[in-house]
Design a protein around this motif. Sequence first.
Motif, PDB file in Angstrom:
ATOM      1  N   UNK B 282     -49.758  60.364-111.772  1.00 36.81           N
ATOM      2  CA  UNK B 282     -48.784  60.989-111.930  1.00 36.81           C
ATOM      3  C   UNK B 282     -49.276  62.048-113.207  1.00 36.81           C
ATOM      4  N   UNK B 283     -49.193  63.223-112.848  1.00 35.61           N
ATOM      5  CA  UNK B 283     -49.209  64.200-113.717  1.00 35.61           C
ATOM      6  C   UNK B 283     -48.501  64.648-114.925  1.00 35.61           C
ATOM      7  N   UNK B 284     -48.576  64.412-116.105  1.00 33.28           N
ATOM      8  CA  UNK B 284     -48.016  64.594-117.241  1.00 33.28           C
ATOM      9  C   UNK B 284     -48.854  65.514-118.243  1.00 33.28           C
ATOM     10  N   UNK B 285     -49.265  66.540-117.885  1.00 35.83           N
ATOM     11  CA  UNK B 285     -50.254  67.288-118.511  1.00 35.83           C
ATOM     12  C   UNK B 285     -49.781  68.214-119.516  1.00 35.83           C
ATOM     13  N   UNK B 286     -48.310  68.527-119.404  1.00 39.74           N
ATOM     14  CA  UNK B 286     -47.765  69.297-120.601  1.00 39.74           C
ATOM     15  C   UNK B 286     -47.866  70.717-120.608  1.00 39.74           C
ATOM     16  N   UNK B 287     -47.700  71.225-121.473  1.00 37.12           N
ATOM     17  CA  UNK B 287     -47.708  72.643-121.753  1.00 37.12           C
ATOM     18  C   UNK B 287     -48.455  73.174-122.768  1.00 37.12           C
ATOM     19  N   UNK B 288     -48.892  74.408-123.140  1.00 37.32           N
ATOM     20  CA  UNK B 288     -49.237  74.685-124.434  1.00 37.32           C
ATOM     21  C   UNK B 288     -48.249  75.730-124.903  1.00 37.32           C
ATOM     22  N   UNK B 289     -48.175  75.855-126.128  1.00 36.48           N
ATOM     23  CA  UNK B 289     -47.340  76.897-126.885  1.00 36.48           C
ATOM     24  C   UNK B 289     -47.778  78.263-126.859  1.00 36.48           C
ATOM     25  N   UNK B 290     -46.933  79.276-126.378  1.00 36.72           N
ATOM     26  CA  UNK B 290     -47.434  80.649-126.098  1.00 36.72           C
ATOM     27  C   UNK B 290     -48.077  81.081-127.524  1.00 36.72           C
ATOM     28  N   UNK B 291     -49.170  81.893-127.604  1.00 37.95           N
ATOM     29  CA  UNK B 291     -49.771  82.447-128.688  1.00 37.95           C
ATOM     30  C   UNK B 291     -49.748  83.653-128.569  1.00 37.95           C
ATOM     31  N   UNK B 292     -48.838  84.555-129.593  1.00 38.18           N
ATOM     32  CA  UNK B 292     -48.617  85.784-129.404  1.00 38.18           C
ATOM     33  C   UNK B 292     -49.895  86.702-129.782  1.00 38.18           C
ATOM     34  N   UNK B 467     -53.623  74.142-119.565  1.00 38.61           N
ATOM     35  CA  UNK B 467     -54.862  74.340-118.765  1.00 38.61           C
ATOM     36  C   UNK B 467     -55.271  73.159-118.291  1.00 38.61           C
ATOM     37  N   UNK B 468     -54.993  73.047-117.003  1.00 36.14           N
ATOM     38  CA  UNK B 468     -55.465  72.019-115.872  1.00 36.14           C
ATOM     39  C   UNK B 468     -56.266  72.408-115.118  1.00 36.14           C
ATOM     40  N   UNK B 469     -57.136  73.676-115.088  1.00 41.24           N
ATOM     41  CA  UNK B 469     -57.823  74.003-113.871  1.00 41.24           C
ATOM     42  C   UNK B 469     -58.827  73.265-113.338  1.00 41.24           C
ATOM     43  N   UNK B 470     -59.405  72.190-114.304  1.00 38.11           N
ATOM     44  CA  UNK B 470     -60.297  71.244-113.648  1.00 38.11           C
ATOM     45  C   UNK B 470     -59.515  70.301-112.803  1.00 38.11           C
ATOM     46  N   UNK B 471     -58.427  69.827-113.194  1.00 37.04           N
ATOM     47  CA  UNK B 471     -57.717  68.856-112.298  1.00 37.04           C
ATOM     48  C   UNK B 471     -57.138  69.627-110.927  1.00 37.04           C
ATOM     49  N   UNK B 483     -47.730  79.849-113.142  1.00 39.15           N
ATOM     50  CA  UNK B 483     -49.216  78.952-113.279  1.00 39.15           C
ATOM     51  C   UNK B 483     -48.899  77.554-113.615  1.00 39.15           C
ATOM     52  N   UNK B 484     -47.464  77.294-113.766  1.00 41.23           N
ATOM     53  CA  UNK B 484     -47.066  75.806-113.797  1.00 41.23           C
ATOM     54  C   UNK B 484     -47.418  75.004-112.493  1.00 41.23           C
ATOM     55  N   UNK B 485     -47.375  73.919-112.556  1.00 39.76           N
ATOM     56  CA  UNK B 485     -47.803  72.943-111.087  1.00 39.76           C
ATOM     57  C   UNK B 485     -46.574  72.951-110.245  1.00 39.76           C
ATOM     58  N   UNK B 486     -46.864  73.136-109.251  1.00 39.22           N
ATOM     59  CA  UNK B 486     -45.777  73.406-108.226  1.00 39.22           C
ATOM     60  C   UNK B 486     -45.114  72.079-107.292  1.00 39.22           C
ATOM     61  N   UNK B 487     -44.225  72.001-107.474  1.00 39.87           N
ATOM     62  CA  UNK B 487     -43.631  70.855-106.730  1.00 39.87           C
ATOM     63  C   UNK B 487     -43.289  71.356-105.114  1.00 39.87           C
ATOM     64  N   UNK B 488     -43.076  70.445-104.208  1.00 42.59           N
ATOM     65  CA  UNK B 488     -42.826  70.720-102.776  1.00 42.59           C
ATOM     66  C   UNK B 488     -41.723  71.558-102.520  1.00 42.59           C
ATOM     67  N   UNK B 489     -40.686  71.054-103.186  1.00 43.57           N
ATOM     68  CA  UNK B 489     -39.410  71.711-103.012  1.00 43.57           C
ATOM     69  C   UNK B 489     -38.475  71.362-104.099  1.00 43.57           C
TER      70      UNK B 489
END
Lengths: 111, 629, 429
Positions: B282-292, B467-471, B483-489
Motif C-alpha cells: 500500500x503506497x501511502x507516500x503522501x504529498x509535499x507542500x508547494x514551495x513558492x 517525490x517517489x521517483x525511486x519507487x 505527477x501524482x500516482x495514477x489509479x487504474x480507473x
Amino acid sequence: MSDKNKKKNKNKAEQERKEDMKRLREERKSSIQRAATMVKTQRKDLKVLMKQMGSESATAPELAQATGMDVAQVIWYLATLKQYGEVVEGAKNGSYFTYKLVVKEPEEAVA
Amino acid sequence: MTDPKKMKKNKEKSEKIGVYICYCGGNISDHVDVEKVREAAEKFPGVAVARTNSFMCSDPGQELIIEDLKNGVVDRVVVASCAPSLHENTFRSAITRAGANPYIYDHANIREQVSWVLHGDKATYKAEKLVAAATGKAGLLEPLDPIRVNARKHATVIGGGIAGLKAARVLADRGLEVVLIEKTPFLGGNAAGLDTVAPLGEQCSALIAELAKGVLEHTAITVLTRSEVVGFNGYVGNYNLQVKTTLSSSSAFDKAAGHVVPFEGDNADTPTEQNVKTGAVVLATGFRSYQPKTGEYGFDDHREVLTLPEFIKQLSEVNCSGDILELNGRKIRAMAVIHCVGSRQIPGIHEEDENGYLNEYCSRTCCSSILHAANTVKEQFPKTNIYDLYRDIRTYGRGQEELYDRAARNRVVFLRFEAGNSPTVSANDDGSDYALKVTIEDGLTFSEEIEVPVDLVVLATGMEAGDVSDLVSMMKLPVGTDKFLQEVHPKLAPVEMSVSGIFLAGTAQAPMNISEACNGAAAAAVKTASLLSKGYLELDPYVAAVDQDLCRGTGACVDACLADGALEMIDAETENGTEKKARVVPALCLGCGACVAVCPTGAIDLKGWSLKQYEAMVDMIVADELIDI
Amino acid sequence: MTDGQTITCDALVVGGGIAGLQSALDLADQDFSVVIIEKDLSIGGKMIRLSKVFPTLDCSSCITTPKMASAAHHKNITIYTWCDLKELTSNKGSVRARVTQKPRYVDQDKCIGCRKCEYSCPVYVPDPEQGGFCATKAIRIPFSNAIPQTAALDPESCMLCGKCEKICPTGAVDYFQKPFDFTIEATTTILSTGFEMTTIEGKPQYGDGKVPNVVTALQMERLLAPHGPYNRVLRPSDGMEPDSIAFVQCAGSRDKSMGIPYCSRFCCMYAIKQAMLLSGALPLADIYIYYMDIRAFGKGYEQFYQTAKAMGIGFIKGKVGRIEEAENGSVAVRFEAQDGTGVTTENHDLVVLSLGVLPDWSPEGICSVSTAEDHFIQTVQPSIGPTLTSRQGIFVAGAASGPKDIVDSISEAGAAAMEASNYIIAQGK
C-alpha cells in the motif's frame, strides 16, 4: 380424481377467481376509474394524432396546429410512440425534427 | 469486398465463434455503424453468430453470451466493446457462469481505439478490422487454467502519515501481518505540522496520536522508521522488498522544520538492511507542500510573506493577549490571504517551473484550511483585519460551507480575482508603516482596482506530488500528468494500480483532506484484504510455455528473458540421456514474448497469445486486400 | 422464501446504489455473506440513471452495469429490491432488520423479462425514469438495464383489464400479490441510502415548476442519455432543438432561504459535464453556467473545468434571482451581473436547475443512528473514521452522510466495507 370432478374443481376455481377479481375491482374502484378515463383521452388523442400524421412527416408544432392539441402534449406522445417503435424521427425542419408513422404489417402492429 | 468465408478453412479452428458487438449506448454506435460491423462479422470464417446490444456489459447483454454458450451455439467468444482493461473480467466471469472456460474469449476494443478517435466510414472500417482480427485469434483459442500461487497474508505500507497509519491499522485488524515503512524518524507525516484542522477544529496531534497508538500497540504491525525501500522484486502475493534503515543521527530530517514529533519508532541504532517478504504493497507516500518561487506574490522578497504551513505553525505558537494578532513581536493589524498559490495554474497565464511544468489541478484542501485559519485569527483577535483574495471558494464538504459563512460573519473581507489577473504584493510606499501592499482588481465590485496595506501576506499554498521517483522506477508505477500516482480507473478501480497487488492510499494519489485520506486508506486496505485473505491467488495464464520436444537447450530464451528467474535451464531426462532444456516459472513470467522472438527452433510460445494466433489475426486484417490482389 | 422468514448473513447493506454495491462487493470478495435491500425496483441507484460521468466522460452505464451484474451474480450476495426497511436494531454484535417487500404484482421467479406485458398494456403513464418526458406503461420493466429484469405493475394506473395476465408466457402476473415480510439477522450493517434532490415546486423565484422548459439536472441527464426520451436534446414544451441553454447553480443550495445552507458538492461538476455533452450534441448552441463559485476540487476536475471554458462554454458569475416565462417558450433568467451592468435579464431556450441535495432516507423511527443538523447521518469520527455512526456495528457510506460525488462515494464504500469486515472479525465470526 375423475374428469368430472376435475372439471368441477376447475369451475369452482374459476368461480372463486371471478369473485376475487370482483372484490379487487371494487377495492381499486377509484384508481381504475381514473386510469380508464386517462386511457380514453389517450386513445382519442392518439387517434387524432395518428390520423393527422397519415403518411406524411410533420413537426410537433405543425401537428399541434393541425389537431388543436397542446404542442407539449404532442411531443410527449411522439416521444412515447417513438419509444415503442411506432414513430420514427425524420429530417429537421428549421429548429424542429419531423416525425413519421412506421408502416407496419397488420399482424405486427402492437396491440 | 471478397467473401472471407471463401478463405481456406483451418480444421483446428473453432467453427462456433460468437461475436458480440456493443453500442455502448451511443459511445460506439454514434461513430461506428455497429449493424454493418455485425453483418460483416457474420461472414467471417468460423463465426456462428454475431449479435449486438446497447450495453453488452449489462445483464441482458451478458445473458446473450451465456445463452449462446449454454445452447452450444458458440464455443469461442469475441466481444467488441470498450478497452479490455474495463470489462475483460466482466465478460470472462459471464463465460464462467455459462460453465465454459473463461479464456476462450478475445476482446476487440472498438471504443477507445475506434469510436473515440475516428469518425464515419473510417471508424466502421477499423472496427470491422479489429473484430476480424479478434475472430481470427478466437478460432485458435484454447481453454487455459489460471496459475494458482500462494499469497502471503502480509502487507507492507509505505509511508507513516495519516493514510499509512490508517491503512496499517485496519489491515492488521483484518488479520494480516503488516510492516509500516517510514522514511523519517517520525510518524504523522505532513499532518504532524498542523495545529487544529478544518472544518471541525480537531487537534491534529490528537488525531495522529490516536492513529499512531493503534499502530504502535498492535502486535501484528512492525514499524520501521528512518527506513526506505531500496529493492523490489517478486509478483503479486509474493513481493520482496529490500528495506534500508539508517541511523537517526545521520538522518537528514530536521525535527525543527515545522514538524512536531508525536512518535518515534523503536529502531536499532545501527544501519541495517532487511528483506521484507510481503503479499501486497500500500503506497501511502503522501504529498509535499508547494514551495513558492522567489518573487511569487513577494515570497522570499519580503519576510512578511508566509506560506500557509508556515503561518499555521507560527499561529499555533502565538502567546499574546489583546485583540490584535502579534507574530514575532510584530502587530498584525491587517493581513491578506491569497488562494490558489501553486494550484489551478493555467498554461499561457502562469509561469512554468524549470521543467516546463504547471500544477493545473486544484489542491482541494487549501480553501477550507485558510478559512479555518482566518476564523481562528478573527475569533481570537477581532481587530486584525483579514482580506481574502480568491478565485473560487471551494468549501465543498460537510461543515466546510459553514467555515465560509463564519468567515463572512467574522468580517473577513472577500475580494475576487481572475486567473489572468492575479493580485500583486509589493513593498508599501504610501508613507504609512504597513510593510506591504496588495493590489487587486476585485471582481466582486466591477473589477475596481483596490490597494490594501497589510502587515502580513499568507499564501494558500497547495499540494504537490511527493517525490517517489525511486519507487516509481523500482515498481514501474504509472504517474499521472499531475505527477501524482495514477489509479487504474477513478470509479472502477480507484485505489488499484496497474501493477497488480500495489494499492494507493491518501495524498500519494491526489490532494485530499484527512477524512478523505482515511477513506482512501481503508479502501486500499479492503482491496488488499480481498486479494490476500484467501491465502492464494489466481493469475492469468498468459505465460510462456516450452515444447520440450523442440527445445534444443540453447539458452537464448534465458538470456532474452526480462523477468528475473522466469526462465531457467534444467537437466531433463530424455531418450537421448540428460539434455539441457528451458523451463518457465509461470508466476514470474511477464508474458512479454521476448523469449519467443529469439528461440531458434520455435520451441517456446505464449499461451493465449501464440504466434499462430497472431498470424491468424494478421491474416484476417489483410484478408480481403490479399484476395483482391 | 416464505412470509415471516428470517435470513442470516454477515453484513446487511441498506441501499443498492453505487456505494452500496461497492460495499457489498468488497465484503463479498472477502467471502463474507451479504444481503442488499433496495427500496427501488432495480439496483443501481442514481448512477444508473445518468448519461455520462465526470471527469472521464465514461458512459455511466459502462461503469454501473458491470458492478450491478457482479453483485447480482456474486455467490455471496443476495439482493432484495422493492423493499421497505421497517426497523433496524443493533445489539451486542448483531443487527436485526425487519423488512417488507412490496408487491410488484409480478412473480419475480416466473418473470423472464420479455416485456410482452408492457407492450400489451393499454395505459400510458409518464415515465419517471425518463424525467416524465415520455410515457411508459402501467406494467413494465423499469428501464432497459434494470436488475432484476422483472416487470412491475403500478396499481394506481392499472385498469385491471387483464391483457398482461393473458399475454404473459409464464403466468407471472399476479394481481393479488401481497406485501411480504421478512427479517434479516446480520452481524453488521452498512447504510448506503444515498440522496435525493430538492424540488422546483416551492421555489417561487424559480417559477415553482410552472415555467415551461425549466428542467432539473436529473431530467437533463435523461435528455443526454443514450436511451433518453427523445434520443437527443429537445425542449420539452414543443420539441424544438434549443439554441441557448443555461445552467443555474446553487438553485437551492448554499442559501437557507432557498432550502439548504450547505454546498451540494457535485452540482458544479455535473453542470460542466452536461454543458460539455450539450456542446458536443448541439455544436451551434450557446451554453451558459450561472454560478457563485466553481467547485472543481477532485482529481482531474479543475482541468475538466478549464477544458469546458476553452470549449467556449460561458461561465457567468452571479446568483440568479428570478426565472420567468418569456415569449415563444423561452425562459427569462434575471441575475445580477458583476461586470458593472447590474441586474440583467437573458432569455434562454432551456434552463437547467442544479437543485439541492437531501438525504434520501431518514433513520427516524426505524433505527437509532443519529443524524446531524443537515439531516444526513452523523459520523462520530469524521476525520479518522468517516464511516462510523453513533451505533457500533452500523457504518455509513456515500451520500447518506452528506453529498458526495461518485469517486468519493466509491472510495468511502470501500472504507465502510473494511470497517465492517473488521467488526465482523472482532465479533469472532
